[in-house]
Scaffold this motif. Structure first.
Motif, PDB file in Angstrom:
ATOM      1  N   ILE A 123       0.836  -1.204   0.000  1.00  0.00           N
ATOM      2  CA  ILE A 123       0.000   0.000   0.000  1.00  0.00           C
ATOM      3  C   ILE A 123       0.872   1.255   0.000  1.00  0.00           C
ATOM      4  O   ILE A 123       0.624   2.211  -0.748  1.00  0.00           O
ATOM      5  N   GLU A 124       1.915   1.255   0.821  1.00  0.00           N
ATOM      6  CA  GLU A 124       2.807   2.422   0.881  1.00  0.00           C
ATOM      7  C   GLU A 124       3.489   2.666  -0.459  1.00  0.00           C
ATOM      8  O   GLU A 124       3.623   3.814  -0.901  1.00  0.00           O
ATOM      9  N   GLN A 125       3.907   1.591  -1.119  1.00  0.00           N
ATOM     10  CA  GLN A 125       4.552   1.735  -2.426  1.00  0.00           C
ATOM     11  C   GLN A 125       3.563   2.225  -3.489  1.00  0.00           C
ATOM     12  O   GLN A 125       3.923   2.986  -4.383  1.00  0.00           O
ATOM     13  N   THR A 126       2.306   1.801  -3.353  1.00  0.00           N
ATOM     14  CA  THR A 126       1.289   2.170  -4.338  1.00  0.00           C
ATOM     15  C   THR A 126       0.880   3.632  -4.215  1.00  0.00           C
ATOM     16  O   THR A 126       0.778   4.355  -5.222  1.00  0.00           O
ATOM     17  N   ILE A 127       0.662   4.092  -2.977  1.00  0.00           N
ATOM     18  CA  ILE A 127       0.179   5.466  -2.789  1.00  0.00           C
ATOM     19  C   ILE A 127       1.315   6.464  -2.576  1.00  0.00           C
ATOM     20  O   ILE A 127       1.103   7.682  -2.593  1.00  0.00           O
ATOM     21  N   GLY A 128       2.538   5.948  -2.383  1.00  0.00           N
ATOM     22  CA  GLY A 128       3.685   6.827  -2.205  1.00  0.00           C
ATOM     23  C   GLY A 128       3.665   7.609  -0.912  1.00  0.00           C
ATOM     24  O   GLY A 128       4.206   8.717  -0.835  1.00  0.00           O
ATOM     25  N   GLU A 129       3.030   7.045   0.118  1.00  0.00           N
ATOM     26  CA  GLU A 129       2.960   7.722   1.415  1.00  0.00           C
ATOM     27  C   GLU A 129       3.272   6.736   2.534  1.00  0.00           C
ATOM     28  O   GLU A 129       3.051   5.532   2.397  1.00  0.00           O
ATOM     29  N   GLU A 130       3.762   7.275   3.647  1.00  0.00           N
ATOM     30  CA  GLU A 130       4.008   6.449   4.826  1.00  0.00           C
ATOM     31  C   GLU A 130       2.726   6.359   5.641  1.00  0.00           C
ATOM     32  O   GLU A 130       2.055   7.364   5.889  1.00  0.00           O
ATOM     33  N   LEU A 131       2.392   5.146   6.061  1.00  0.00           N
ATOM     34  CA  LEU A 131       1.142   4.932   6.781  1.00  0.00           C
ATOM     35  C   LEU A 131       1.348   5.067   8.287  1.00  0.00           C
ATOM     36  O   LEU A 131       2.465   4.887   8.784  1.00  0.00           O
ATOM     37  N   PRO A 132       0.275   5.350   9.048  1.00  0.00           N
ATOM     38  CA  PRO A 132       0.394   5.456  10.510  1.00  0.00           C
ATOM     39  C   PRO A 132       0.881   4.142  11.131  1.00  0.00           C
ATOM     40  O   PRO A 132       0.672   3.065  10.566  1.00  0.00           O
ATOM     41  N   ASP A 133       1.508   4.236  12.288  1.00  0.00           N
ATOM     42  CA  ASP A 133       2.048   3.049  12.954  1.00  0.00           C
ATOM     43  C   ASP A 133       0.971   2.029  13.281  1.00  0.00           C
ATOM     44  O   ASP A 133       1.212   0.823  13.257  1.00  0.00           O
ATOM     45  N   ASP A 134      -0.241   2.500  13.606  1.00  0.00           N
ATOM     46  CA  ASP A 134      -1.313   1.576  13.990  1.00  0.00           C
ATOM     47  C   ASP A 134      -2.204   1.182  12.817  1.00  0.00           C
ATOM     48  O   ASP A 134      -3.268   0.589  13.007  1.00  0.00           O
ATOM     49  N   PHE A 135      -1.776   1.491  11.596  1.00  0.00           N
ATOM     50  CA  PHE A 135      -2.567   1.167  10.408  1.00  0.00           C
ATOM     51  C   PHE A 135      -2.862  -0.328  10.348  1.00  0.00           C
ATOM     52  O   PHE A 135      -2.010  -1.158  10.622  1.00  0.00           O
ATOM     53  N   GLN A 136      -4.107  -0.680   9.994  1.00  0.00           N
ATOM     54  CA  GLN A 136      -4.590  -2.053   9.860  1.00  0.00           C
ATOM     55  C   GLN A 136      -4.673  -2.811  11.195  1.00  0.00           C
ATOM     56  O   GLN A 136      -4.804  -4.022  11.198  1.00  0.00           O
ATOM     57  N   THR A 137      -4.624  -2.116  12.297  1.00  0.00           N
ATOM     58  CA  THR A 137      -4.883  -2.765  13.580  1.00  0.00           C
ATOM     59  C   THR A 137      -6.372  -2.649  13.898  1.00  0.00           C
ATOM     60  O   THR A 137      -7.082  -1.806  13.334  1.00  0.00           O
ATOM     61  N   ALA A 138      -6.829  -3.479  14.821  1.00  0.00           N
ATOM     62  CA  ALA A 138      -8.234  -3.423  15.229  1.00  0.00           C
ATOM     63  C   ALA A 138      -8.594  -2.032  15.753  1.00  0.00           C
ATOM     64  O   ALA A 138      -9.674  -1.506  15.451  1.00  0.00           O
ATOM     65  N   GLU A 139      -7.682  -1.442  16.504  1.00  0.00           N
ATOM     66  CA  GLU A 139      -7.943  -0.130  17.081  1.00  0.00           C
ATOM     67  C   GLU A 139      -8.074   0.956  16.006  1.00  0.00           C
ATOM     68  O   GLU A 139      -8.907   1.855  16.112  1.00  0.00           O
ATOM     69  N   PHE A 140      -7.266   0.857  14.957  1.00  0.00           N
ATOM     70  CA  PHE A 140      -7.333   1.803  13.839  1.00  0.00           C
ATOM     71  C   PHE A 140      -8.677   1.677  13.127  1.00  0.00           C
ATOM     72  O   PHE A 140      -9.318   2.677  12.790  1.00  0.00           O
ATOM     73  N   LEU A 141      -9.110   0.440  12.890  1.00  0.00           N
ATOM     74  CA  LEU A 141     -10.388   0.217  12.203  1.00  0.00           C
ATOM     75  C   LEU A 141     -11.566   0.690  13.033  1.00  0.00           C
ATOM     76  O   LEU A 141     -12.549   1.219  12.493  1.00  0.00           O
TER      77      LEU A 141
END
Length: 299
Positions: free
Chosen positions: A235-253
């Motif tokens: 995802i990071e390579q596709t959008i060219g951005e760094e994602l948050p540390d908690d990305f894709q965790t239950a808490e993030f969702l």
């Protein structure tokens, strides 16, 4: 003589250390992968395999989760004899399946059946990442679909515990078709007024997250569970951005509205029982409206 004295001392000092290592039987202690604390397995089991130091939720086997969830002696397993074949003649596939059967005591990566949760009847599917990383092949999709169809005919609610790396590559497009099959079965179940509770555990990824795992009338997750479709790096390579540390965790969702609640393992049976009781027309058992659980697409 002085040299001999030190040689002997060194030899004497190292032997007890080696012997002490040998005297600790395997499986007595475990190290938490998150906080690195060493705990006795017996103590860990008493706390439902949740680290009391940092709250890390260890992955559970399907049978362990069934034992924790269902009232003693009430669980009946479905389709135990259903096993996978090798339609694409993938090298060593059958050998790998056999090893996983021996390791997990499962016939495939999902356990299906019915039982009672504090007296409330339910049909369930429980995935086990110890079997081919919980990947969804033809048999996994078929067992889940049969369980849903059984629940529809019997008038039972459905609970699915997801734990999967996604579709099983050794079965190619046959594996991908299980996404559509399970989703269609849930749509028919929902159209007839059925209640579906999805519980996402670590990890719930790939085709499983993109199909039945995300279709619950209630979508719950265990703390810290990895939930997503594509991997973080892709995802990071596709959008060219760094994602948050908690990305894709239950808490993030939960924060972004894709979950109804993140539930501690020690509270999960109680939460499920309350939801089942409400939809069965029974007492709410002290249900707290502040939990803000949202029921969606109930007919």
């Amino acid at each position: 003589m002085i040299k001999d004295f030190f040689v002997k001392k060194k030899k004497y000092a190292t032997v007890p250390s080696a012997r002490a290592k040998q005297e600790v039987p395997e499986g007595i202690v475990m190290k938490c992968p998150k906080c690195k604390k060493i705990m006795y397995v017996k103590e860990l089991k008493k706390h439902l395999y949740v680290c009391q130091s940092c709250g890390y939720h260890y992955p559970l086997s399907a049978y362990d989760r069934a034992d924790m969830l269902f009232d003693e002696g009430t669980f009946t397993e479905f389709d135990r004899d259903m096993i996978s074949e090798n339609p694409l003649h993938f090298p060593n596939y059958m050998d790998k399946l056999e090893k996983d059967k021996q390791k997990t005591n499962l016939s495939e990566a999902v356990l299906t059946g019915k039982g009672k949760i504090d007296g409330c009847d339910a049909a369930a599917a429980i995935m086990d990442k110890g079997f081919r990383m919980g990947s969804m092949g033809s048999v996994v999709g078929e067992k889940i679909t049969r369980m849903i169809e059984f629940a529809g005919k019997a008038g039972l609610p459905v609970i699915i515990f997801s734990a999967s790396g996604g579709a099983r590559m050794q079965e190619g497009v046959l594996s991908l078709m299980q996404m559509a099959k399970t989703s269609a079965a849930l749509k028919a179940f929902s159209d007839n007024g059925g209640l579906y509770i999805s519980v996402m555990t670590h990890p719930t990824t790939g085709g499983v997250s993109a199909s039945f795992a995300s279709l619950g009338d209630y979508n719950f997750a265990e703390p810290g569970a990895l939930i997503g479709f594509a991997g973080r790096r892709i995802i990071e390579q596709t959008i060219g951005e760094e994602l948050p540390d908690d990305f894709q965790t239950a808490e993030f969702l939960l924060k972004h509205g894709q979950l109804d609640q993140v539930v501690e393992r020690s509270e999960l049976k109680n939460v499920l029982q309350k939801v089942l009781s409400i939809h069965a027309g029974g007492s709410d058992g002290g249900w707290d409206p502040d939990l803000s659980l949202k029921s969606r697409s109930m007919n």
